[in-house]
Design a protein around this motif. Structure first.
Motif, PDB file in Angstrom:
ATOM      1  N   VAL A 130      72.870  47.217   8.763  1.00 52.37           N
ATOM      2  CA  VAL A 130      72.267  47.188  10.101  1.00 52.37           C
ATOM      3  C   VAL A 130      73.018  48.207  10.957  1.00 52.37           C
ATOM      4  O   VAL A 130      74.123  48.632  10.598  1.00 52.37           O
ATOM      5  CB  VAL A 130      72.401  45.789  10.748  1.00 52.37           C
ATOM      6  N   SER A 133      73.057  49.694  17.197  1.00 52.94           N
ATOM      7  CA  SER A 133      71.902  49.612  18.092  1.00 52.94           C
ATOM      8  C   SER A 133      71.086  48.352  17.807  1.00 52.94           C
ATOM      9  O   SER A 133      70.682  47.625  18.724  1.00 52.94           O
ATOM     10  CB  SER A 133      71.035  50.861  17.914  1.00 52.94           C
ATOM     11  N   GLN A 134      70.837  48.077  16.525  1.00 49.46           N
ATOM     12  CA  GLN A 134      70.055  46.883  16.154  1.00 49.46           C
ATOM     13  C   GLN A 134      70.797  45.596  16.538  1.00 49.46           C
ATOM     14  O   GLN A 134      70.180  44.625  16.973  1.00 49.46           O
ATOM     15  CB  GLN A 134      69.765  46.890  14.650  1.00 49.46           C
ATOM     16  N   LEU A 135      72.102  45.604  16.369  1.00 50.11           N
ATOM     17  CA  LEU A 135      72.898  44.431  16.752  1.00 50.11           C
ATOM     18  C   LEU A 135      72.756  44.145  18.245  1.00 50.11           C
ATOM     19  O   LEU A 135      72.551  42.989  18.658  1.00 50.11           O
ATOM     20  CB  LEU A 135      74.367  44.668  16.392  1.00 50.11           C
ATOM     21  N   ALA A 137      70.326  45.187  20.325  1.00 48.12           N
ATOM     22  CA  ALA A 137      68.940  44.785  20.621  1.00 48.12           C
ATOM     23  C   ALA A 137      68.733  43.319  20.241  1.00 48.12           C
ATOM     24  O   ALA A 137      68.051  42.562  20.940  1.00 48.12           O
ATOM     25  CB  ALA A 137      67.949  45.678  19.867  1.00 48.12           C
ATOM     26  N   THR A 138      69.362  42.899  19.145  1.00 52.21           N
ATOM     27  CA  THR A 138      69.205  41.519  18.679  1.00 52.21           C
ATOM     28  C   THR A 138      69.890  40.532  19.621  1.00 52.21           C
ATOM     29  O   THR A 138      69.417  39.411  19.819  1.00 52.21           O
ATOM     30  CB  THR A 138      69.755  41.370  17.248  1.00 52.21           C
TER      31      THR A 138
END
Lengths: 180, 180
Positions: A130, A133-135, A137-138
């Motif tokens: 991952v 950025s995804q972390l 956003a999550t």
């Protein structure tokens, strides 16, 4: 849609006040009842959000920055709040959540993350690779999934009370339960 | 569970402040995007809540008190906000919702409804016989169905951004859409 850190922070910074306005001193009918066996009450959800502020989001940001993909995130205990919330009032939990969120957002801000760092990769124990950025956003979407859950838990308490209107109320048809 | 008017009022009185805390001056990424064709944005939802305060809840209470089952409720226009919200900001809508809700709760309080009145029956154009108690419970559950919807609309904007985490986020699996 690209992930914009400032949009994420805008949401993350508002959630504690929104929960405070919705839940503080609300009758326990709304806040202490759950949706049945092995489900959470609103009180449980707020405890879970606190556990995430302490053990999930910023610790995982730090894991990515320090170790990249070489070290997997620590797994997240989805039932920790049963232990940690004991003896506390919902008002205390709401205050604790607000305090921890504020502290975490100050730490995030101090990191002054740029585009290059947002693309850094980490390793989730179940999902694999991952990005930072995804972390982030999550983190924001996780607030929303629990706001969604809170509104559903509360609406379930009125399933009988609304009588025939239940068929018009989307929240009573929700099948969007979080994975265990 | 029996419907308790004071629990309903406790929730109804908190929703405007909760939406204000969550949504005021939030980036338009969150508030002006919808879930696709013929769906609503957060801005649309707040307009719909305003329309309900003007045209649905207290007018229907009055219809039951004055006419019982002899006169059906006026149908509710689910797209009225497209016309009525034009040219307004989200901040203006949030203020208008708070003002109307406060006025309506003062009117409800002045009615000083007792158990006997809560059992009075009215006629819904689609659902048939309903009680005043069910109407009031639905007012609160309707707030919750739209809080549920708002959290889902916002989460959809991050479906791509969260990457592989989408499978863990219950809100992104929600099939609890309100009936058209």
């Amino acid at each position: 849609m690209e992930h914009h850190l400032e949009h994420t922070v805008a949401l993350l910074s508002r959630t504690p006040a929104a929960l405070h306005a919705l839940l503080l001193e609300l009758p326990e009918t709304w806040t202490l009842r759950n949706e049945g066996e092995n489900t959470w009450s609103v009180f449980d959800v707020v405890g879970h959000l606190i556990h995430g502020e302490r053990n999930d989001w910023m610790p995982r940001v730090q894991t990515i920055l320090q170790f990249g993909e070489t070290r997997a995130f620590d797994p997240f205990d989805r039932w920790a709040q049963q232990r940690e919330s004991q003896g506390k009032s919902l008002g205390q939990l709401l205050d604790e959540f607000a305090r921890l969120r504020s502290k975490n957002l100050a730490e995030l801000d101090a990191l002054d993350l740029g585009r290059e760092q947002l693309d850094l990769r980490g390793r989730h124990p179940g999902l694999g690779t991952v990005t930072l950025s995804q972390l982030l956003a999550t983190w924001a979407a996780h607030d929303l999934t629990h706001l969604h859950q809170i509104s559903r838990i509360m609406a379930q308490q009125y399933r009988e009370g609304v009588g025939p209107w239940s068929r018009y109320l989307g929240v009573l048809q929700c099948a969007g339960h979080s994975a265990p």
